[in-house]
Design a protein around this motif. Structure first.
Motif, PDB file in Angstrom:
ATOM      1  N   GLN A  41       0.953  -1.507   0.455  1.00  0.00           N
ATOM      2  CA  GLN A  41      -0.462  -0.394  -0.078  1.00  0.00           C
ATOM      3  C   GLN A  41       1.077   1.635   0.029  1.00  0.00           C
ATOM      4  OE1 GLN A  41      -2.967   0.012  -0.714  1.00  0.00           O
ATOM      5  NE2 GLN A  41      -3.467  -1.963  -0.331  1.00  0.00           N
ATOM      6  N   ASP A  43       2.468   3.680  -1.873  1.00  0.00           N
ATOM      7  CA  ASP A  43       3.076   3.928  -3.190  1.00  0.00           C
ATOM      8  C   ASP A  43       4.174   4.384  -3.874  1.00  0.00           C
ATOM      9  OD1 ASP A  43       3.320   7.027  -2.957  1.00  0.00           O
ATOM     10  OD2 ASP A  43       1.287   7.699  -3.279  1.00  0.00           O
ATOM     11  N   ASP A  44       4.293   5.591  -4.913  1.00  0.00           N
ATOM     12  CA  ASP A  44       5.628   5.203  -5.693  1.00  0.00           C
ATOM     13  C   ASP A  44       6.384   6.370  -5.396  1.00  0.00           C
ATOM     14  OD1 ASP A  44       4.362   7.065  -6.860  1.00  0.00           O
ATOM     15  OD2 ASP A  44       5.691   6.217  -8.831  1.00  0.00           O
ATOM     16  N   CYS A  48       1.185   6.218   1.983  1.00  0.00           N
ATOM     17  CA  CYS A  48       0.452   5.164   2.140  1.00  0.00           C
ATOM     18  C   CYS A  48      -1.376   5.274   1.420  1.00  0.00           C
ATOM     19  CB  CYS A  48      -0.224   5.574   3.853  1.00  0.00           C
ATOM     20  SG  CYS A  48      -1.155   3.953   4.384  1.00  0.00           S
ATOM     21  N   LYS A  49      -1.089   4.285   0.125  1.00  0.00           N
ATOM     22  CA  LYS A  49      -2.567   4.788  -0.257  1.00  0.00           C
ATOM     23  C   LYS A  49      -3.787   4.554   0.719  1.00  0.00           C
ATOM     24  CE  LYS A  49      -0.065   1.821  -3.777  1.00  0.00           C
ATOM     25  NZ  LYS A  49      -0.700   0.910  -4.680  1.00  0.00           N
TER      26      LYS A  49
END
Length: 88
Positions: A41, A43-44, A48-49
């Motif tokens: 979760q 992301d790049d 935190c998504k």
């Protein structure tokens, strides 16, 4: 009465989403996350998504950035969290 610390997460750090193990299920990681493993979760941009979502594990939502843990840099945070993970 205690007050909130003025210290806050460094945007894009993500060390707390990599170093510690998490035994709670995480969307995409139903058995939790082993130590020294990047959370799916994250992301790049190392954000935190699940931030602010009801699906975010309680242990993640309860983590508060602290200067003693997070240090002054991403690498200090990662090193400190790896040390704490190994010590517990």
């Amino acid at each position: 009465m205690p007050t909130a610390s003025p210290f806050s997460c460094r945007l894009g750090c993500g060390a707390c989403c990599i170093a510690p193990s998490i035994s709670s299920p995480i969307p995409g990681m139903p058995n939790g996350k082993p130590a020294d493993t990047r959370c799916v979760q994250l992301d790049d941009r190392n954000l935190c998504k699940l931030f602010g979502s009801d699906t975010r594990p309680d242990v993640c939502a309860a983590f508060d950035a602290d200067p003693d843990v997070c240090g002054n840099t991403y690498q200090q945070a990662l090193d400190n969290l790896i040390y704490l993970e190994a010590a517990t």
